[in-house]
Design a protein around this motif. Structure first.
Motif, PDB file in Angstrom:
ATOM      1  N   CYS A 109      32.413  51.393  46.357  1.00 38.87           N
ATOM      2  CA  CYS A 109      31.089  50.875  46.030  1.00 38.87           C
ATOM      3  C   CYS A 109      30.280  50.863  47.326  1.00 38.87           C
ATOM      4  O   CYS A 109      30.732  50.311  48.337  1.00 38.87           O
ATOM      5  CB  CYS A 109      31.182  49.463  45.456  1.00 38.87           C
ATOM      6  SG  CYS A 109      29.588  48.653  45.177  1.00 38.87           S
ATOM      7  N   THR A 110      29.097  51.449  47.321  1.00 37.63           N
ATOM      8  CA  THR A 110      28.298  51.571  48.533  1.00 37.63           C
ATOM      9  C   THR A 110      27.227  50.492  48.652  1.00 37.63           C
ATOM     10  O   THR A 110      26.385  50.553  49.544  1.00 37.63           O
ATOM     11  CB  THR A 110      27.630  52.956  48.593  1.00 37.63           C
ATOM     12  OG1 THR A 110      26.843  53.160  47.415  1.00 37.63           O
ATOM     13  CG2 THR A 110      28.688  54.052  48.688  1.00 37.63           C
ATOM     14  N   GLU A 111      27.250  49.510  47.778  1.00 42.59           N
ATOM     15  CA  GLU A 111      26.302  48.404  47.819  1.00 42.59           C
ATOM     16  C   GLU A 111      27.058  47.076  47.948  1.00 42.59           C
ATOM     17  O   GLU A 111      28.225  46.976  47.564  1.00 42.59           O
ATOM     18  CB  GLU A 111      25.443  48.374  46.544  1.00 42.59           C
ATOM     19  CG  GLU A 111      24.652  49.655  46.280  1.00 42.59           C
ATOM     20  CD  GLU A 111      23.569  49.877  47.313  1.00 42.59           C
ATOM     21  OE1 GLU A 111      23.103  48.865  47.913  1.00 42.59           O
ATOM     22  OE2 GLU A 111      23.190  51.041  47.530  1.00 42.59           O
ATOM     23  N   PRO A 112      26.407  46.030  48.490  1.00 44.39           N
ATOM     24  CA  PRO A 112      27.051  44.709  48.513  1.00 44.39           C
ATOM     25  C   PRO A 112      27.407  44.279  47.096  1.00 44.39           C
ATOM     26  O   PRO A 112      26.673  44.564  46.145  1.00 44.39           O
ATOM     27  CB  PRO A 112      25.983  43.800  49.120  1.00 44.39           C
ATOM     28  CG  PRO A 112      25.098  44.723  49.902  1.00 44.39           C
ATOM     29  CD  PRO A 112      25.074  46.012  49.130  1.00 44.39           C
ATOM     30  N   ILE A 113      28.530  43.595  46.956  1.00 46.59           N
ATOM     31  CA  ILE A 113      28.986  43.227  45.616  1.00 46.59           C
ATOM     32  C   ILE A 113      29.719  41.890  45.676  1.00 46.59           C
ATOM     33  O   ILE A 113      30.448  41.594  46.625  1.00 46.59           O
ATOM     34  CB  ILE A 113      29.898  44.334  45.032  1.00 46.59           C
ATOM     35  CG1 ILE A 113      30.216  44.047  43.566  1.00 46.59           C
ATOM     36  CG2 ILE A 113      31.164  44.495  45.848  1.00 46.59           C
ATOM     37  CD1 ILE A 113      30.873  45.214  42.870  1.00 46.59           C
ATOM     38  N   ARG A 114      29.523  41.069  44.644  1.00 48.50           N
ATOM     39  CA  ARG A 114      30.168  39.755  44.566  1.00 48.50           C
ATOM     40  C   ARG A 114      31.329  39.822  43.573  1.00 48.50           C
ATOM     41  O   ARG A 114      31.218  40.464  42.517  1.00 48.50           O
ATOM     42  CB  ARG A 114      29.161  38.693  44.135  1.00 48.50           C
ATOM     43  CG  ARG A 114      27.988  38.551  45.089  1.00 48.50           C
ATOM     44  CD  ARG A 114      26.997  37.504  44.619  1.00 48.50           C
ATOM     45  NE  ARG A 114      27.583  36.173  44.665  1.00 48.50           N
ATOM     46  CZ  ARG A 114      27.562  35.385  45.745  1.00 48.50           C
ATOM     47  NH1 ARG A 114      27.005  35.814  46.860  1.00 48.50           N
ATOM     48  NH2 ARG A 114      28.098  34.182  45.710  1.00 48.50           N
ATOM     49  N   PRO A 115      32.444  39.170  43.876  1.00 50.31           N
ATOM     50  CA  PRO A 115      33.597  39.210  42.969  1.00 50.31           C
ATOM     51  C   PRO A 115      33.358  38.405  41.701  1.00 50.31           C
ATOM     52  O   PRO A 115      32.616  37.422  41.688  1.00 50.31           O
ATOM     53  CB  PRO A 115      34.721  38.594  43.804  1.00 50.31           C
ATOM     54  CG  PRO A 115      34.034  37.741  44.824  1.00 50.31           C
ATOM     55  CD  PRO A 115      32.726  38.419  45.115  1.00 50.31           C
ATOM     56  N   LEU A 116      34.010  38.858  40.627  1.00 48.15           N
ATOM     57  CA  LEU A 116      33.976  38.116  39.373  1.00 48.15           C
ATOM     58  C   LEU A 116      34.839  36.874  39.444  1.00 48.15           C
ATOM     59  O   LEU A 116      34.500  35.815  38.912  1.00 48.15           O
ATOM     60  CB  LEU A 116      34.480  39.009  38.232  1.00 48.15           C
ATOM     61  CG  LEU A 116      33.724  40.305  37.960  1.00 48.15           C
ATOM     62  CD1 LEU A 116      34.482  41.149  36.945  1.00 48.15           C
ATOM     63  CD2 LEU A 116      32.318  39.989  37.465  1.00 48.15           C
ATOM     64  N   ALA A 117      36.006  37.015  40.076  1.00 43.49           N
ATOM     65  CA  ALA A 117      36.975  35.929  40.182  1.00 43.49           C
ATOM     66  C   ALA A 117      37.995  36.314  41.234  1.00 43.49           C
ATOM     67  O   ALA A 117      38.001  37.429  41.762  1.00 43.49           O
ATOM     68  CB  ALA A 117      37.660  35.668  38.834  1.00 43.49           C
ATOM     69  N   GLN A 118      38.895  35.372  41.543  1.00 43.58           N
ATOM     70  CA  GLN A 118      39.956  35.624  42.505  1.00 43.58           C
ATOM     71  C   GLN A 118      41.190  34.826  42.139  1.00 43.58           C
ATOM     72  O   GLN A 118      41.112  33.845  41.380  1.00 43.58           O
ATOM     73  CB  GLN A 118      39.506  35.253  43.918  1.00 43.58           C
ATOM     74  CG  GLN A 118      39.162  33.782  44.080  1.00 43.58           C
ATOM     75  CD  GLN A 118      38.845  33.410  45.510  1.00 43.58           C
ATOM     76  OE1 GLN A 118      39.739  33.063  46.277  1.00 43.58           O
ATOM     77  NE2 GLN A 118      37.559  33.503  45.866  1.00 43.58           N
ATOM     78  N   MET A 119      42.345  35.271  42.640  1.00 44.63           N
ATOM     79  CA  MET A 119      43.584  34.531  42.429  1.00 44.63           C
ATOM     80  C   MET A 119      44.451  34.639  43.666  1.00 44.63           C
ATOM     81  O   MET A 119      44.367  35.613  44.429  1.00 44.63           O
ATOM     82  CB  MET A 119      44.337  35.056  41.201  1.00 44.63           C
ATOM     83  CG  MET A 119      44.867  36.464  41.334  1.00 44.63           C
ATOM     84  SD  MET A 119      45.620  37.082  39.801  1.00 44.63           S
ATOM     85  CE  MET A 119      44.151  37.570  38.902  1.00 44.63           C
ATOM     86  N   THR A 120      45.282  33.632  43.888  1.00 43.15           N
ATOM     87  CA  THR A 120      46.183  33.604  45.032  1.00 43.15           C
ATOM     88  C   THR A 120      47.430  34.422  44.737  1.00 43.15           C
ATOM     89  O   THR A 120      48.003  34.320  43.651  1.00 43.15           O
ATOM     90  CB  THR A 120      46.579  32.158  45.371  1.00 43.15           C
ATOM     91  OG1 THR A 120      45.397  31.389  45.622  1.00 43.15           O
ATOM     92  CG2 THR A 120      47.483  32.112  46.602  1.00 43.15           C
ATOM     93  N   ILE A 121      47.837  35.235  45.714  1.00 45.68           N
ATOM     94  CA  ILE A 121      49.049  36.038  45.607  1.00 45.68           C
ATOM     95  C   ILE A 121      49.985  35.651  46.755  1.00 45.68           C
ATOM     96  O   ILE A 121      49.576  35.665  47.922  1.00 45.68           O
ATOM     97  CB  ILE A 121      48.740  37.549  45.681  1.00 45.68           C
ATOM     98  CG1 ILE A 121      47.719  37.941  44.611  1.00 45.68           C
ATOM     99  CG2 ILE A 121      50.023  38.362  45.539  1.00 45.68           C
ATOM    100  CD1 ILE A 121      48.201  37.768  43.187  1.00 45.68           C
ATOM    101  N   THR A 122      51.215  35.292  46.449  1.00 41.56           N
ATOM    102  CA  THR A 122      52.210  34.964  47.466  1.00 41.56           C
ATOM    103  C   THR A 122      53.195  36.116  47.599  1.00 41.56           C
ATOM    104  O   THR A 122      53.293  36.971  46.710  1.00 41.56           O
ATOM    105  CB  THR A 122      52.970  33.686  47.106  1.00 41.56           C
ATOM    106  OG1 THR A 122      53.820  33.954  45.977  1.00 41.56           O
ATOM    107  CG2 THR A 122      52.010  32.546  46.748  1.00 41.56           C
TER     108      THR A 122
END
Length: 353
Positions: A238-251
């Motif tokens: 993606c060549t434009e700034p973008i905001r995430p929909l969501a996130q999750m922690t990965i161990t």
């Protein structure tokens, strides 16, 4: 492709004279021709790029390769909860952490989400990214097709692959990481196999940490080809700034694959040479598509540095000439190179802007 399992080997079909088409494997349908280099060693070319060269190791899969994903086994009730959670993610699109909303561990949700084809995944050690910006600060080793060193936000539709970038601890890493997923094709089925490898001296205490897997809107990304005009790869940009929909922690316990080891002695030597050369910079300036520096490092070290640079970064051009103040090195390369080198040389550049 020595990693190909039995029944998924790629075949070469002669089409016209010295032209061939690849049937099966990750380059299925690509046109290939063969030539020899100055020493008489053969190589295969696709759209003018050397894609196949003689192996410098036995023709068996390297450590950390040929890894299959664990089977996805969930109940109908869990799948209903997954669908409800996805609906909330798409509706809110606020980048929130969804750890407390997951009815299972992250891995099966990631596998299920991959099958929905609605997001792009991005793994990172950082847990506080509210917006991704298309500035690439690192360089991909061995990139010849221009895919890996763009000024862009990178991601993939394969969340299991992205999980590796969430848990590999960049601060403790030495050398390179070799990783990816390859889709093999036969006449009636496909098979995805993964590979993950780090410098073998790190395996005793692997540099792993807890990180974050970001879910990004797929419509903002474009899937990249393996090479110009070639089949599609697993990377998206993606060549434009973008905001995430969501996130999750990965161990590290969530990451479902074993990590192999390779020898990065030459790459580590390249890093030592780079530290010496850039640590002795006396002046720097911008040129078209690159930079010039003058360094007081030993000329023999500069020669070693340039030789190794051509091996590890074939899309970067470096030349050295004697100078009254030391050695003048001219460097040009792709956007990622310009971004990373601009930061490195900022204290020496006359115009930091």
């Amino acid at each position: 492709f020595p990693e190909a399992p039995e029944g998924f080997e790629a075949a070469l079909e002669q089409t016209d004279g010295d032209e061939y088409v690849i049937r099966g494997g990750q380059f299925d349908g690509a046109q290939m021709s063969f030539a020899t280099d100055e020493s008489g060693r053969p190589f295969g070319m696709i759209t003018g790029i050397r894609m196949l060269t003689p192996l410098d190791r036995p023709s068996s899969p390297p450590p950390g390769s040929g890894l299959a994903a664990p089977p996805l086994e969930i109940t109908e009730d869990v799948e209903r909860q997954y669908r409800a959670l996805l609906g909330q993610i798409e509706e809110r699109s606020d980048g929130r952490n969804i750890d407390d909303d997951l009815p299972t561990s992250p891995t099966p949700f990631v596998q299920w989400l991959m099958a929905q084809d609605v997001v792009v995944f991005h793994g990172s050690n950082r847990r506080d990214i509210a917006e991704f910006r298309p500035v690439r600060a690192s360089m991909e080793l061995g990139d010849t097709g221009g895919r890996g060193n763009l000024g862009a936000v990178y991601g993939t539709h394969d969340g299991l692959w992205s999980m590796f970038f969430a848990v590999i601890d960049r601060q403790r890493l030495r050398g390179s990481i070799r990783n990816g997923v390859t889709r093999y094709r036969s006449t009636d089925r496909t098979l995805d196999l993964y590979h993950f490898s780090i410098h073998h001296e790190l395996l005793a205490e692997p540099p792993l940490t807890a990180g974050t897997l970001y879910l990004l809107p797929r419509e903002a990304f474009k899937r990249l080809p393996f090479f110009p005009g070639g089949p599609l790869s697993n990377e998206w940009a993606c060549t434009e700034p973008i905001r995430p929909l969501a996130q999750m922690t990965i161990t590290p316990d969530d990451f479902p694959f074993a990590i192999g080891g390779h020898d990065d002695g030459a790459l580590l030597r390249f890093g030592e040479l780079a530290d010496e050369i850039y640590g002795r910079v006396v002046s720097a300036g911008r040129i078209e598509s690159g930079f010039e520096i003058v360094t007081t490092a030993d000329p023999s070290m500069v020669d070693q540095f340039i030789t190794l640079s051509a091996e590890f970064y074939p899309d970067v051009s470096r030349t050295a000439t004697p100078s009254s103040d030391g050695v003048l090195i001219s460097m040009t390369g792709p956007p990622a190179f310009l971004d990373s080198m601009g930061k490195k040389l900022a204290p020496h550049l006359p115009d930091a802007s």
